[in-house]
Design a protein around this motif. Structure first.
Motif, PDB file in Angstrom:
ATOM      1  N   ARG A   1      25.285  11.931  16.300  1.00 42.86           N
ATOM      2  CA  ARG A   1      24.833  11.694  14.925  1.00 42.86           C
ATOM      3  C   ARG A   1      23.702  12.656  14.605  1.00 42.86           C
ATOM      4  N   THR A   2      23.291  12.663  13.333  1.00 47.83           N
ATOM      5  CA  THR A   2      22.135  13.482  12.956  1.00 47.83           C
ATOM      6  C   THR A   2      20.866  12.632  13.096  1.00 47.83           C
ATOM      7  N   VAL A   3      19.732  13.322  13.245  1.00 45.38           N
ATOM      8  CA  VAL A   3      18.438  12.636  13.307  1.00 45.38           C
ATOM      9  C   VAL A   3      18.229  11.853  12.002  1.00 45.38           C
ATOM     10  N   ALA A   4      18.598  12.476  10.898  1.00 48.96           N
ATOM     11  CA  ALA A   4      18.411  11.827   9.589  1.00 48.96           C
ATOM     12  C   ALA A   4      19.144  10.491   9.520  1.00 48.96           C
ATOM     13  N   SER A   5      20.376  10.443  10.061  1.00 47.00           N
ATOM     14  CA  SER A   5      21.152   9.199   9.954  1.00 47.00           C
ATOM     15  C   SER A   5      20.522   8.081  10.790  1.00 47.00           C
ATOM     16  N   VAL A   6      19.905   8.458  11.923  1.00 52.16           N
ATOM     17  CA  VAL A   6      19.233   7.445  12.763  1.00 52.16           C
ATOM     18  C   VAL A   6      17.999   6.907  12.028  1.00 52.16           C
ATOM     19  N   ILE A   7      17.216   7.818  11.448  1.00 50.55           N
ATOM     20  CA  ILE A   7      16.005   7.389  10.735  1.00 50.55           C
ATOM     21  C   ILE A   7      16.383   6.557   9.507  1.00 50.55           C
ATOM     22  N   GLU A   8      17.418   6.985   8.793  1.00 55.01           N
ATOM     23  CA  GLU A   8      17.875   6.213   7.616  1.00 55.01           C
ATOM     24  C   GLU A   8      18.252   4.789   8.014  1.00 55.01           C
ATOM     25  N   GLU A   9      18.986   4.663   9.137  1.00 59.34           N
ATOM     26  CA  GLU A   9      19.413   3.331   9.596  1.00 59.34           C
ATOM     27  C   GLU A   9      18.193   2.459   9.914  1.00 59.34           C
ATOM     28  N   ALA A  10      17.209   3.063  10.602  1.00 61.35           N
ATOM     29  CA  ALA A  10      16.002   2.312  10.969  1.00 61.35           C
ATOM     30  C   ALA A  10      15.216   1.896   9.726  1.00 61.35           C
TER      31      ALA A  10
ATOM     32  N   ALA B   1       9.322  16.171   4.940  1.00 59.99           N
ATOM     33  CA  ALA B   1       8.507  16.584   6.088  1.00 59.99           C
ATOM     34  C   ALA B   1       7.505  15.464   6.356  1.00 59.99           C
ATOM     35  N   ILE B   2       7.448  14.980   7.591  1.00 61.20           N
ATOM     36  CA  ILE B   2       6.524  13.885   7.912  1.00 61.20           C
ATOM     37  C   ILE B   2       5.443  14.404   8.858  1.00 61.20           C
ATOM     38  N   LYS B   3       4.202  14.278   8.426  1.00 62.18           N
ATOM     39  CA  LYS B   3       3.064  14.727   9.247  1.00 62.18           C
ATOM     40  C   LYS B   3       2.731  13.657  10.275  1.00 62.18           C
ATOM     41  N   ASN B   4       2.233  14.071  11.398  1.00 64.87           N
ATOM     42  CA  ASN B   4       1.705  13.165  12.440  1.00 64.87           C
ATOM     43  C   ASN B   4       2.712  12.140  12.939  1.00 64.87           C
ATOM     44  N   PHE B   5       3.971  12.488  12.961  1.00 64.93           N
ATOM     45  CA  PHE B   5       4.997  11.579  13.492  1.00 64.93           C
ATOM     46  C   PHE B   5       4.881  11.590  15.025  1.00 64.93           C
ATOM     47  N   ASP B   6       4.981  10.428  15.636  1.00 62.21           N
ATOM     48  CA  ASP B   6       4.828  10.309  17.089  1.00 62.21           C
ATOM     49  C   ASP B   6       5.842  11.217  17.816  1.00 62.21           C
ATOM     50  N   ASP B   7       5.321  12.084  18.676  1.00 60.35           N
ATOM     51  CA  ASP B   7       6.154  13.104  19.323  1.00 60.35           C
ATOM     52  C   ASP B   7       7.243  12.485  20.203  1.00 60.35           C
ATOM     53  N   GLU B   8       6.840  11.513  21.035  1.00 64.56           N
ATOM     54  CA  GLU B   8       7.818  10.909  21.948  1.00 64.56           C
ATOM     55  C   GLU B   8       8.897  10.155  21.182  1.00 64.56           C
ATOM     56  N   LEU B   9       8.449   9.478  20.134  1.00 60.49           N
ATOM     57  CA  LEU B   9       9.403   8.742  19.298  1.00 60.49           C
ATOM     58  C   LEU B   9      10.444   9.701  18.708  1.00 60.49           C
ATOM     59  N   TYR B  10       9.960  10.858  18.261  1.00 62.55           N
ATOM     60  CA  TYR B  10      10.877  11.842  17.680  1.00 62.55           C
ATOM     61  C   TYR B  10      11.880  12.349  18.726  1.00 62.55           C
ATOM     62  N   ARG B  11      11.379  12.584  19.962  1.00 62.40           N
ATOM     63  CA  ARG B  11      12.268  13.058  21.044  1.00 62.40           C
ATOM     64  C   ARG B  11      13.326  11.996  21.356  1.00 62.40           C
ATOM     65  N   LEU B  12      12.901  10.733  21.351  1.00 63.83           N
ATOM     66  CA  LEU B  12      13.849   9.643  21.614  1.00 63.83           C
ATOM     67  C   LEU B  12      14.929   9.582  20.529  1.00 63.83           C
ATOM     68  N   ILE B  13      14.484   9.708  19.287  1.00 69.63           N
ATOM     69  CA  ILE B  13      15.447   9.676  18.168  1.00 69.63           C
ATOM     70  C   ILE B  13      16.458  10.815  18.329  1.00 69.63           C
ATOM     71  N   LYS B  14      15.919  11.993  18.662  1.00 69.17           N
ATOM     72  CA  LYS B  14      16.774  13.171  18.805  1.00 69.17           C
ATOM     73  C   LYS B  14      17.779  12.981  19.939  1.00 69.17           C
ATOM     74  N   THR B  15      17.303  12.396  21.049  1.00 68.57           N
ATOM     75  CA  THR B  15      18.185  12.182  22.208  1.00 68.57           C
ATOM     76  C   THR B  15      19.288  11.181  21.862  1.00 68.57           C
ATOM     77  N   TYR B  16      18.893  10.066  21.240  1.00 69.68           N
ATOM     78  CA  TYR B  16      19.902   9.066  20.856  1.00 69.68           C
ATOM     79  C   TYR B  16      20.897   9.641  19.851  1.00 69.68           C
ATOM     80  N   ALA B  17      20.370  10.416  18.919  1.00 66.72           N
ATOM     81  CA  ALA B  17      21.252  11.025  17.914  1.00 66.72           C
ATOM     82  C   ALA B  17      22.286  11.915  18.599  1.00 66.72           C
ATOM     83  N   SER B  18      21.811  12.659  19.599  1.00 66.86           N
ATOM     84  CA  SER B  18      22.712  13.559  20.332  1.00 66.86           C
ATOM     85  C   SER B  18      23.746  12.764  21.125  1.00 66.86           C
ATOM     86  N   LEU B  19      23.281  11.689  21.812  1.00 73.27           N
ATOM     87  CA  LEU B  19      24.197  10.850  22.607  1.00 73.27           C
ATOM     88  C   LEU B  19      25.278  10.205  21.730  1.00 73.27           C
ATOM     89  N   GLU B  20      24.864   9.839  20.538  1.00 73.55           N
ATOM     90  CA  GLU B  20      25.794   9.138  19.639  1.00 73.55           C
ATOM     91  C   GLU B  20      26.490  10.081  18.658  1.00 73.55           C
TER      92      GLU B  20
END
Lengths: 130, 127
Positions: A29-38, A8-27
């Motif tokens: 993939r899971t949100v976790a796999s995008v964050i792991e790659e980054a 659980a990550i506190k104070n994570f940038d909201d827009e950044l999280y939405r972008l990750i989620k959108t890209y994960a959905s487009l590709e």
């Protein structure tokens, strides 16, 4: 390959999280796999990555071995305990016999500890930051 | 054994050349160690040298150390054999993250008699 855990990550940038989620959905993939790659990309860019990786792996094995040492010995043994892969391999009367056995097993980390265990870990002066 | 001062710009870093062996003497590394009278232990090695000696296969319980700035750090510890000028003796090697220059500490200095010995005549008197 390491295991998976819930983070659980506190104070994570909201827009950044939405972008990750959108890209994960487009590709697809899971949100976790995008964050792991980054995070992997960021880690590899660090100049001391190899050293820190080796340290973290050693430390994980060390903690496992230390736990085994504390749980599986009665406290009455004498000699040199060899602990690796989370198991007490044996108690040797001679330090070099334990060291030879450890080299044969070739775990990623092993402890050879004089028994009975001393109560407090060693504490020393290191001087200036090295 | 070579013990000498290097680099006037660094105000002459005191160095000594030693060979460090693992306890089984199956692996060794040749190192130029900085003589550090502020370090209480035997030798402080970079992690890579520690791994090259396979000391990760014969570790003791970790130690903690305090730096001069009050920071506390965790140290990995293992026995080693040190060859200093042809004389070999057992000592302890320590490592932690970020060690760039290996150090020779007071434990070895005491054994070797490498003690601080100021000259009789100083540039200015110290009382």
């Amino acid at each position: 390959m390491s295991g998976k855990r819930v983070v659980a990550i506190k104070n994570f940038d909201d827009e950044l999280y939405r972008l990750i989620k959108t890209y994960a959905s487009l590709e697809n993939r899971t949100v976790a796999s995008v964050i792991e790659e980054a995070v992997r990309g960021w880690l590899i860019s660090r100049s001391d990555y190899g050293e820190v990786l080796a340290w973290v792996r050693l430390e994980k094995e060390y903690q496992r071995n230390l736990e085994a040492l504390r749980k599986k010995l009665s406290g009455r043994e004498e000699g040199y305990a060899l602990v690796c892969n989370g198991e007490v391999v044996g108690v040797f009367s001679n330090y070099l016999d334990a060291a030879r056995k450890s080299m044969q097993i070739r775990a990623s980390e092993a402890m050879i500890v004089k028994l009975p265990l001393e109560g407090k870990p060693e504490k020393l002066e290191l001087g200036m930051p090295w | 054994m070579k013990a000498y001062f290097e680099n006037e710009d660094l105000n002459y870093a005191p160095l000594t050349e030693v060979v460090v062996y693992n306890p089984l003497k199956t692996r060794s590394v040749n190192l130029k160690l900085v003589i550090d009278t502020g370090f209480q232990g035997g030798v402080l090695l970079p992690l890579q040298a520690y791994l090259n000696l396979r000391l990760n296969l014969m570790e003791e319980v970790e130690a903690t150390a305090a730096t001069a700035t009050g920071m506390e750090v965790k140290l990995r510890v293992a026995k080693v054999i040190i060859d200093l000028g042809g004389k070999q003796f057992e000592s302890k090697a320590y490592t932690t993250l970020g060690v760039r220059r290996p150090l020779l500490g007071r434990e070895v200095l005491k054994r070797a008699g490498l003690l601080y010995n100021p000259p009789k005549e100083l540039k200015f008197p110290i009382r």
